[in-house]
Design a protein around this motif. Structure first.
Motif, PDB file in Angstrom:
ATOM      1  N   ALA A 247     -31.378   2.916  50.244  1.00  0.00           N
ATOM      2  CA  ALA A 247     -31.325   2.214  48.959  1.00  0.00           C
ATOM      3  C   ALA A 247     -32.211   2.899  47.927  1.00  0.00           C
ATOM      4  CB  ALA A 247     -31.761   0.759  49.137  1.00  0.00           C
ATOM      5  N   LEU A 248     -33.399   3.332  48.332  1.00  0.00           N
ATOM      6  CA  LEU A 248     -34.304   4.008  47.404  1.00  0.00           C
ATOM      7  C   LEU A 248     -33.731   5.357  46.957  1.00  0.00           C
ATOM      8  CD1 LEU A 248     -37.754   3.299  49.118  1.00  0.00           C
ATOM      9  CD2 LEU A 248     -36.894   2.299  46.999  1.00  0.00           C
ATOM     10  N   LEU A 249     -33.201   6.134  47.902  1.00  0.00           N
ATOM     11  CA  LEU A 249     -32.657   7.447  47.559  1.00  0.00           C
ATOM     12  C   LEU A 249     -31.418   7.322  46.668  1.00  0.00           C
ATOM     13  CD1 LEU A 249     -33.026   9.310  50.987  1.00  0.00           C
ATOM     14  CD2 LEU A 249     -34.487   9.485  48.955  1.00  0.00           C
ATOM     15  N   LEU A 250     -30.574   6.353  46.965  1.00  0.00           N
ATOM     16  CA  LEU A 250     -29.382   6.155  46.139  1.00  0.00           C
ATOM     17  C   LEU A 250     -29.745   5.751  44.721  1.00  0.00           C
ATOM     18  CD1 LEU A 250     -26.775   4.359  48.453  1.00  0.00           C
ATOM     19  CD2 LEU A 250     -26.596   6.621  47.407  1.00  0.00           C
ATOM     20  N   SER A 251     -30.788   4.934  44.574  1.00  0.00           N
ATOM     21  CA  SER A 251     -31.193   4.513  43.235  1.00  0.00           C
ATOM     22  C   SER A 251     -31.611   5.710  42.395  1.00  0.00           C
ATOM     23  CB  SER A 251     -32.337   3.495  43.325  1.00  0.00           C
ATOM     24  OG  SER A 251     -33.511   4.103  43.830  1.00  0.00           O
ATOM     25  N   PHE A 252     -32.317   6.672  43.007  1.00  0.00           N
ATOM     26  CA  PHE A 252     -32.715   7.870  42.278  1.00  0.00           C
ATOM     27  C   PHE A 252     -31.505   8.728  41.920  1.00  0.00           C
ATOM     28  CE2 PHE A 252     -36.955   7.277  44.417  1.00  0.00           C
ATOM     29  CZ  PHE A 252     -37.638   7.016  43.246  1.00  0.00           C
ATOM     30  N   ALA A 253     -30.601   8.924  42.888  1.00  0.00           N
ATOM     31  CA  ALA A 253     -29.437   9.775  42.651  1.00  0.00           C
ATOM     32  C   ALA A 253     -28.540   9.213  41.555  1.00  0.00           C
ATOM     33  CB  ALA A 253     -28.649   9.942  43.952  1.00  0.00           C
ATOM     34  N   LEU A 254     -28.253   7.911  41.628  1.00  0.00           N
ATOM     35  CA  LEU A 254     -27.392   7.295  40.623  1.00  0.00           C
ATOM     36  C   LEU A 254     -28.051   7.294  39.248  1.00  0.00           C
ATOM     37  CD1 LEU A 254     -25.985   4.292  42.705  1.00  0.00           C
ATOM     38  CD2 LEU A 254     -24.805   6.402  42.064  1.00  0.00           C
ATOM     39  N   THR A 255     -29.364   7.138  39.219  1.00  0.00           N
ATOM     40  CA  THR A 255     -30.084   7.171  37.948  1.00  0.00           C
ATOM     41  C   THR A 255     -29.968   8.541  37.302  1.00  0.00           C
ATOM     42  OG1 THR A 255     -31.655   5.491  38.643  1.00  0.00           O
ATOM     43  CG2 THR A 255     -32.350   6.941  36.871  1.00  0.00           C
ATOM     44  N   LEU A 256     -30.146   9.591  38.088  1.00  0.00           N
ATOM     45  CA  LEU A 256     -30.047  10.945  37.561  1.00  0.00           C
ATOM     46  C   LEU A 256     -28.648  11.218  37.012  1.00  0.00           C
ATOM     47  CD1 LEU A 256     -31.449  13.658  37.181  1.00  0.00           C
ATOM     48  CD2 LEU A 256     -30.744  14.287  39.483  1.00  0.00           C
ATOM     49  N   ILE A 257     -27.628  10.781  37.732  1.00  0.00           N
ATOM     50  CA  ILE A 257     -26.249  10.974  37.277  1.00  0.00           C
ATOM     51  C   ILE A 257     -25.990  10.211  35.989  1.00  0.00           C
ATOM     52  CG2 ILE A 257     -23.831  10.531  37.853  1.00  0.00           C
ATOM     53  CD1 ILE A 257     -24.596  10.976  40.801  1.00  0.00           C
ATOM     54  N   TYR A 258     -26.438   8.949  35.929  1.00  0.00           N
ATOM     55  CA  TYR A 258     -26.212   8.123  34.743  1.00  0.00           C
ATOM     56  C   TYR A 258     -26.896   8.709  33.516  1.00  0.00           C
ATOM     57  CZ  TYR A 258     -26.984   4.320  31.436  1.00  0.00           C
ATOM     58  OH  TYR A 258     -27.081   3.579  30.295  1.00  0.00           O
ATOM     59  N   LEU A 259     -28.158   9.100  33.652  1.00  0.00           N
ATOM     60  CA  LEU A 259     -28.891   9.625  32.503  1.00  0.00           C
ATOM     61  C   LEU A 259     -28.354  10.979  32.072  1.00  0.00           C
ATOM     62  CD1 LEU A 259     -32.565   8.628  33.380  1.00  0.00           C
ATOM     63  CD2 LEU A 259     -31.065   7.624  31.670  1.00  0.00           C
ATOM     64  N   ALA A 260     -27.941  11.800  33.028  1.00  0.00           N
ATOM     65  CA  ALA A 260     -27.353  13.090  32.673  1.00  0.00           C
ATOM     66  C   ALA A 260     -26.048  12.893  31.915  1.00  0.00           C
ATOM     67  CB  ALA A 260     -27.121  13.918  33.932  1.00  0.00           C
ATOM     68  N   PHE A 261     -25.298  11.849  32.266  1.00  0.00           N
ATOM     69  CA  PHE A 261     -24.033  11.556  31.580  1.00  0.00           C
ATOM     70  C   PHE A 261     -24.279  10.956  30.196  1.00  0.00           C
ATOM     71  CE2 PHE A 261     -20.729   8.396  30.570  1.00  0.00           C
ATOM     72  CZ  PHE A 261     -19.616   9.236  30.492  1.00  0.00           C
ATOM     73  N   ARG A 262     -25.247  10.038  30.102  1.00  0.00           N
ATOM     74  CA  ARG A 262     -25.493   9.355  28.834  1.00  0.00           C
ATOM     75  C   ARG A 262     -26.297  10.220  27.862  1.00  0.00           C
ATOM     76  NH1 ARG A 262     -28.350   3.404  27.915  1.00  0.00           N
ATOM     77  NH2 ARG A 262     -28.387   3.506  25.638  1.00  0.00           N
ATOM     78  N   PHE A 263     -27.255  10.972  28.360  1.00  0.00           N
ATOM     79  CA  PHE A 263     -28.087  11.798  27.497  1.00  0.00           C
ATOM     80  C   PHE A 263     -27.835  13.278  27.823  1.00  0.00           C
ATOM     81  CE2 PHE A 263     -30.374   7.764  28.066  1.00  0.00           C
ATOM     82  CZ  PHE A 263     -30.555   7.387  26.744  1.00  0.00           C
ATOM     83  N   GLU A 264     -28.843  13.911  28.411  1.00  0.00           N
ATOM     84  CA  GLU A 264     -28.748  15.278  28.885  1.00  0.00           C
ATOM     85  C   GLU A 264     -29.434  15.340  30.242  1.00  0.00           C
ATOM     86  OE1 GLU A 264     -30.393  18.019  26.071  1.00  0.00           O
ATOM     87  OE2 GLU A 264     -29.589  16.943  24.359  1.00  0.00           O
ATOM     88  N   TRP A 265     -29.215  16.447  30.952  1.00  0.00           N
ATOM     89  CA  TRP A 265     -29.799  16.573  32.286  1.00  0.00           C
ATOM     90  C   TRP A 265     -31.318  16.476  32.247  1.00  0.00           C
ATOM     91  CZ3 TRP A 265     -33.327  20.354  33.313  1.00  0.00           C
ATOM     92  CH2 TRP A 265     -33.393  21.426  32.411  1.00  0.00           C
ATOM     93  N   ARG A 266     -31.931  17.021  31.181  1.00  0.00           N
ATOM     94  CA  ARG A 266     -33.403  17.023  31.112  1.00  0.00           C
ATOM     95  C   ARG A 266     -33.961  15.606  31.001  1.00  0.00           C
ATOM     96  NH1 ARG A 266     -34.059  19.748  25.081  1.00  0.00           N
ATOM     97  NH2 ARG A 266     -32.693  18.289  23.978  1.00  0.00           N
ATOM     98  N   PHE A 267     -33.223  14.706  30.318  1.00  0.00           N
ATOM     99  CA  PHE A 267     -33.659  13.310  30.249  1.00  0.00           C
ATOM    100  C   PHE A 267     -33.640  12.681  31.633  1.00  0.00           C
ATOM    101  CE2 PHE A 267     -32.458  14.136  25.889  1.00  0.00           C
ATOM    102  CZ  PHE A 267     -33.351  13.391  25.136  1.00  0.00           C
TER     103      PHE A 267
END
Length: 314
Positions: free
Chosen positions: A148-168
């Motif tokens: 659950a902890l690892l998935l939360s990080f992975a999904l967060t990175l994907i969401y922010l990269a999609f909404r903003f940029e990868w660096r965000f």
């Protein structure tokens, strides 16, 4: 009333000081975990028996430990829950798992009750609550908590990269890992056990911290469009100051509720509230002094590699 309406603090100028503060806090937490041999896992993850025992008179932890030792029960963790002015005392007893079968758990529970019952130094008692969990189920809980902890990080990175940029996304994940590291350190310092309630609190902290960071990053993106010729560090400081009222008010009202839970919630909810209070404080700090500075570092390095002015926004 709008707090910090005309705030103009230079937060980014304090980023190196913040790095030192964060490094010291993480080092203290890691040192505590090293001295204690890691975090203390609850019976939900290791398996065993959890007993809440209420005594008719004030009782000492040492007396209970001596009684259990005399009865052949070792390795029991004893935590006092309440002691209302010399009246009845309640204790939480955590008995480690045996082979993990139901018969072993029942035997451990009966052995604890027999050891307490034969001790002449102890007053009358009653087992108020009894929860048994096999080691196999505890291991499954542990595995799912990590997933659950690892998935939360992975999904967060994907969401922010999609909404903003990868660096965000990278900056937000680094700030969240920072929050988790300090939170786990405080859990070790306070000698709190990792239970399902603690894991729920940690997942809540991840969501809270990320939400605060996303609010700041959203304002950064808006200001980048408005102030294209402004230095990137100035854009970040501007965004932090503009979102500061929301950050302070949200954290303040959340802390008021959590402190009420801590004081009046009782022993069952207290670890959950304690971890959340730590997480909210650390998350608020990191959204200002960790996430944005890391974003600045990533931005400047990317600009240098591209042969462009490091401090420019565009």
């Amino acid at each position: 009333m709008r707090l910090f309406k005309n705030a103009s603090y230079k937060f980014l100028s304090l980023r190196r000081t913040a790095y030192v503060v964060s490094g010291v806090a993480i080092a203290i937490g890691l040192g505590s975990m090293a001295l204690r041999g890691g975090l203390r896992a609850g019976v939900e993850f290791t398996g065993g028996v959890l007993l809440e025992v209420s005594f008719s008179e004030a009782t000492d932890v040492g007396q209970i430990r001596d009684a259990l030792g005399a009865g052949g029960t070792s390795g029991v963790q004893i935590q006092q829950l309440r002691s209302p002015g010399g009246g009845a005392d309640s204790f939480l007893l955590r008995v480690p798992a045996g082979a993990g079968e139901d018969e072993d758990q029942n035997q451990a529970r009966d052995q604890v009750a027999a050891s307490l019952g034969t001790a002449t130094a102890l007053p009358d008692f009653e087992i108020v609550r009894s929860d048994a969990l096999s080691a196999k189920v505890g291991g499954e809980f542990q595995r799912r908590a990590i997933i659950a902890l690892l998935l939360s990080f992975a999904l967060t990175l994907i969401y922010l990269a999609f909404r903003f940029e990868w660096r965000f996304g990278v900056a937000a994940v680094i700030a969240t890992v920072h929050d988790m590291a300090i939170t786990f350190g405080f859990i070790s310092l306070l000698d709190l056990e990792i239970s399902l309630a603690t894991v729920a609190a940690i997942l809540t902290i991840i969501g809270y911290s990320l939400n605060d960071t996303i609010v700041v990053f959203d304002r950064v993106r808006e200001n980048m469009k408005k102030k294209r010729k402004e230095w990137y560090e100035q854009t970040l400081d501007r965004s932090l100051n503009e979102t500061l009222p929301r950050t302070v008010l949200t954290s303040g009202t959340t802390l008021v509720s959590l402190i009420a839970l801590l004081v009046f919630g009782g022993p069952v909810i207290r670890p959950f509230a304690s971890v959340l209070i730590i997480g909210v404080l650390v998350g608020t700090y990191s959204s200002i002094f960790v996430a944005s500075p890391v974003l600045l570092e990533i931005h400047e390095r990317a600009r240098r590699r591209a042969g462009k002015p490091a401090h420019a926004s565009g």
